[in-house]
Design an enzyme around this catalytic site. Structure first.
Site, PDB file in Angstrom:
ATOM      1  N   LYS A 104      10.433  -7.585  33.987  1.00  0.00           N
ATOM      2  CA  LYS A 104      10.352  -6.745  32.791  1.00  0.00           C
ATOM      3  C   LYS A 104      10.678  -7.597  31.566  1.00  0.00           C
ATOM      4  CE  LYS A 104      12.085  -2.341  30.955  1.00  0.00           C
ATOM      5  NZ  LYS A 104      13.060  -1.247  31.146  1.00  0.00           N
ATOM      6  N   HIS A 106      11.004  -6.423  28.313  1.00  0.00           N
ATOM      7  CA  HIS A 106      11.548  -5.696  27.170  1.00  0.00           C
ATOM      8  C   HIS A 106      12.694  -4.804  27.653  1.00  0.00           C
ATOM      9  CE1 HIS A 106       8.669  -2.936  29.049  1.00  0.00           C
ATOM     10  NE2 HIS A 106       9.401  -1.945  28.575  1.00  0.00           N
TER      11      HIS A 106
END
Length: 224
Positions: A104, A106
């Site tokens: 991921k 963000h």
């Protein structure tokens, strides 16, 4: 055999997780038994499952660990619910950690969910089942890349007792490869011992015919 093991075997049957018949595993082996942990579907089932895991962890590792690591995807709920069971039943506070399939980029960035691994952490990997140990070979580099941790061991629900990459059982191979303890809530030998000619809900799951099929299967695939 301890009573909780007997209870766990019958629990798997009741949940439709442990079944007998004609199946083909992901590795292409034709097997007379199948363990489908995806059939644990309700809150009460997951709660009870986590209590069996917690009991087996305490029997095999006592309290010498800090983190439960559950490989994605099935290991994620196992790590969470078993951490809860350890806290509630044994007053053992442990962190849970899992990996994402994709990093991921963000918000809560990275490949890990839950607690971040810290140098010096003592980790137990918690999984559903393993046939050839493939998921553990994929998981170990992820763990090691995220901290200088000590992987104390691996616990699974059922040891199928089959050959892994070579002639040894998958759990024995993993133990030697990664220098860690490997264990299961129950082994298939214990399952057969408990269910052979035993009636559960009006049905005998392992009669003489099924016992013969299991024995034939293990004459080919049992690991050392």
């Amino acid at each position: 055999m301890e009573q909780y093991k007997r209870d766990f075997i019958e629990f798997m049957v009741e949940c439709g997780v442990l079944t007998f018949g004609d199946f083909v595993t992901k590795s292409g082996r034709k097997t007379p038994f199948f363990v489908n942990t995806g059939n644990y579907r309700t809150g009460s089932q997951l709660s009870r499952l986590s209590e069996f895991y917690a009991k087996a962890i305490m029997d095999n590792f006592d309290t010498d660990f800090d983190v439960l690591f559950g490989p994605a995807y099935k290991g994620i709920p196992l790590s969470v619910t078993t951490a809860v069971a350890l806290s509630n039943n044994y007053d053992k506070e442990v962190a849970y950690c899992s990996n994402r399939k994709e990093i991921k980029d963000h918000g809560d960035k990275g490949i890990l969910l839950g607690s971040k691994l810290r140098d010096g952490d003592k980790v137990i990997i918690i999984e559903d089942v393993t046939t050839a140990g493939t998921s553990i070979y994929e998981t170990m580099p992820i763990i090691k890349a995220n901290g200088d941790v000590d992987v104390k061991g691996l616990i699974i629900s059922v040891d199928r007792m089959e050959k892994g990459q070579g002639d040894e059982s998958a759990l024995n191979e993993l133990s030697k490869k990664f220098n860690m303890k490997t264990c299961a809530i129950v082994t298939m030998d214990e399952v057969v011992e408990h269910l052979y000619n035993k009636e559960i809900n009006g049905k005998v799951l392992i009669d003489d015919k099924m016992k013969g099929m299991i024995d034939s299967y293990y004459s080919i695939y049992r690991g050392n």
